[in-house]
Enzyme design. Sequence first.
Site, PDB file in Angstrom:
ATOM      1  N   THR A  75    -109.817  67.624 -83.464  1.00  0.00           N
ATOM      2  CA  THR A  75    -108.918  68.768 -83.610  1.00  0.00           C
ATOM      3  C   THR A  75    -107.522  68.377 -84.057  1.00  0.00           C
ATOM      4  O   THR A  75    -106.747  69.219 -84.517  1.00  0.00           O
ATOM      5  CB  THR A  75    -108.802  69.537 -82.278  1.00  0.00           C
ATOM      6  OG1 THR A  75    -108.231  68.668 -81.276  1.00  0.00           O
ATOM      7  CG2 THR A  75    -110.150  70.038 -81.813  1.00  0.00           C
ATOM      8  N   CYS A 125    -102.312  74.393 -73.487  1.00  0.00           N
ATOM      9  CA  CYS A 125    -101.894  73.761 -72.223  1.00  0.00           C
ATOM     10  C   CYS A 125    -100.452  73.281 -72.243  1.00  0.00           C
ATOM     11  O   CYS A 125     -99.926  72.882 -71.204  1.00  0.00           O
ATOM     12  CB  CYS A 125    -102.821  72.598 -71.878  1.00  0.00           C
ATOM     13  SG  CYS A 125    -102.652  71.131 -72.940  1.00  0.00           S
ATOM     14  N   TRP A 143     -76.659  49.313 -45.104  1.00  0.00           N
ATOM     15  CA  TRP A 143     -76.999  50.730 -44.952  1.00  0.00           C
ATOM     16  C   TRP A 143     -76.450  51.536 -46.130  1.00  0.00           C
ATOM     17  O   TRP A 143     -77.159  52.337 -46.737  1.00  0.00           O
ATOM     18  CB  TRP A 143     -76.434  51.276 -43.640  1.00  0.00           C
ATOM     19  CG  TRP A 143     -76.870  52.690 -43.351  1.00  0.00           C
ATOM     20  CD1 TRP A 143     -77.907  53.075 -42.559  1.00  0.00           C
ATOM     21  CD2 TRP A 143     -76.291  53.900 -43.871  1.00  0.00           C
ATOM     22  NE1 TRP A 143     -78.021  54.450 -42.552  1.00  0.00           N
ATOM     23  CE2 TRP A 143     -77.055  54.987 -43.344  1.00  0.00           C
ATOM     24  CE3 TRP A 143     -75.235  54.185 -44.717  1.00  0.00           C
ATOM     25  CZ2 TRP A 143     -76.765  56.316 -43.654  1.00  0.00           C
ATOM     26  CZ3 TRP A 143     -74.950  55.511 -45.033  1.00  0.00           C
ATOM     27  CH2 TRP A 143     -75.700  56.561 -44.498  1.00  0.00           C
ATOM     28  N   TYR A 158     -78.764  53.321 -48.988  1.00  0.00           N
ATOM     29  CA  TYR A 158     -78.725  54.780 -49.103  1.00  0.00           C
ATOM     30  C   TYR A 158     -78.372  55.181 -50.536  1.00  0.00           C
ATOM     31  O   TYR A 158     -78.953  56.122 -51.095  1.00  0.00           O
ATOM     32  CB  TYR A 158     -77.706  55.357 -48.135  1.00  0.00           C
ATOM     33  CG  TYR A 158     -77.680  56.878 -48.105  1.00  0.00           C
ATOM     34  CD1 TYR A 158     -78.531  57.594 -47.271  1.00  0.00           C
ATOM     35  CD2 TYR A 158     -76.807  57.595 -48.920  1.00  0.00           C
ATOM     36  CE1 TYR A 158     -78.517  58.978 -47.253  1.00  0.00           C
ATOM     37  CE2 TYR A 158     -76.781  58.978 -48.916  1.00  0.00           C
ATOM     38  CZ  TYR A 158     -77.643  59.665 -48.074  1.00  0.00           C
ATOM     39  OH  TYR A 158     -77.622  61.036 -48.070  1.00  0.00           O
ATOM     40  N   ASP A 207     -80.485  52.730 -38.959  1.00  0.00           N
ATOM     41  CA  ASP A 207     -79.958  54.091 -38.953  1.00  0.00           C
ATOM     42  C   ASP A 207     -80.165  54.746 -37.588  1.00  0.00           C
ATOM     43  O   ASP A 207     -81.275  54.737 -37.032  1.00  0.00           O
ATOM     44  CB  ASP A 207     -80.669  54.913 -40.033  1.00  0.00           C
ATOM     45  CG  ASP A 207     -80.107  56.313 -40.146  1.00  0.00           C
ATOM     46  OD1 ASP A 207     -78.995  56.453 -40.668  1.00  0.00           O
ATOM     47  OD2 ASP A 207     -80.786  57.256 -39.695  1.00  0.00           O
TER      48      ASP A 207
END
Length: 522
Positions: free
Chosen positions: A48, A86, A446, A450, A466
Amino acid sequence: MSDSRQMWSVSSGMMVAMTPLDHESCYRAVKARDRRFDGVFYTAVRTTGIYCRPSCPARTPAPANVSFHPSAASAQGAGYRACKRCLPDATPGSPDWDVAADVAGRAMRLISDGVVDREGVPGLAAHLGYTPRHLTRLLTAELGAGPLALARARRAQTARVLIETTDLTYADVAFAAGFSSVRQFNDTVREVYATTPSELRGHRSAEGPGAAGTSITMRLAVRTPYAADALLDFLAHHVVPGVEAVGPGWYARTLDLPHGPGTVRLDLAAAQSTTPGETAFVPATFELTDLRDTTAAVERARRLLDADCDPVAVDAHFAGDPVVGPLVRRHPGLRVPGQVDGDEVAVRTVLGQQVSVAGARTVAGRLVAAHGRPVGSAVPGLTHLFPDAATLADVDPEALPMPRARGRALVALAERLADGSIALDRGRDRAAVRDALLALPGIGPWTADYVAMRALGHPDVFLPTDLGVRNALVGLGHDPALVVAAAEEWSPWRSYALLHLWQTLMPPVPAAEPPPARPEET
């Protein structure tokens, strides 16, 4: 064609690695119309001349007639057109990009942000630390297309969405999508979609939103399940006055974009879903100073939503876990809130060191009022951009509303962000960024981790020290020391485990604060 990424499937609750773009594995996914692989690979049908998403409802072609491509640009480069049924480009991006965080993934994030449109391939290569030629070789090997082809595919996708969902003129659509000329826009649409812009606009949904002036409403695709309510709770709990605003089912904020300020409002309630394996949509309304910022604004909103996550794979990974498993069943599809500006996340993280969330919000609001740039918006409460790094780098740390040591750490961070020696644009190596952050005074593991989770989109961050993690585990009846020692078992999705633990501590959403008075009102 090679592709070093891995595809993942879920079978009997177990996540199983599949050979990268292995023909048999991909064909099984196509035969099952498995929506989990939409955006992960694309199916090209030789008979196709079109390419589809794996879940395309059309009749499944014979195995000998299909090939598989790691990107839409690869399929386009091989001469295939996008399926009109689609719409294969209307899918979330591959979750592999965040998991692997390799050059291809980092490049795709920057291309989606419009870096190639603004700075060309040399600019993209500079962000990634490669020569243009070497970067082109790498991306061609990984994704089946070079940076120019990948950027072109992204422009075509943005253009189609704008054509079908807004009333923008075709010239405005062309420049909003990142094309350099209307002719280039017309040629690309015809080549990729085998139709004209006018014919695409004729196919628009009757309920499609419109655009007025510089206001554009689009739908941002996300995989389901999608715990939109929980994401909204997190954002509302951390909202900074002037920069962010919340209301029933929605969140809005200002955007500092390459060509001017803007805002976005996200109607999250519309995307709440517990159905796995589908595609949901978050309506997003953008107010832009310059239409050329459309691509960047959309990509940054998608980062904030964690839109490219594969929640089925994440949730299945925790299915049998005695700690996180029950939390996943309580909040299927929980996301890790991302960011619209990495520098802002880093500054806000430093502001929040050793203070409550409410205290951090108060200090951030004062910083915004004193140093943020005023903006206009139709959304009440959105009055300022968050202060940029260059502005904060020039601030006297002694004058900041925080302890002196933290003020000095914030200014030192801003200096490094402003001069580019630390970049939080998702284009840099995560480990290198972490090392650079840890080298700054006042920034420990930390804070660095984060920032990696929120600013760099790292899906595998855990914060063992934490206090919230400890309190959550105690509240759930677990021994924190034992759970933390075994947290490696949650890899590669430890960021999601962390959010599930924090979600157990989420207090009632704070009431919306009245917008601060503008200068002329005081």
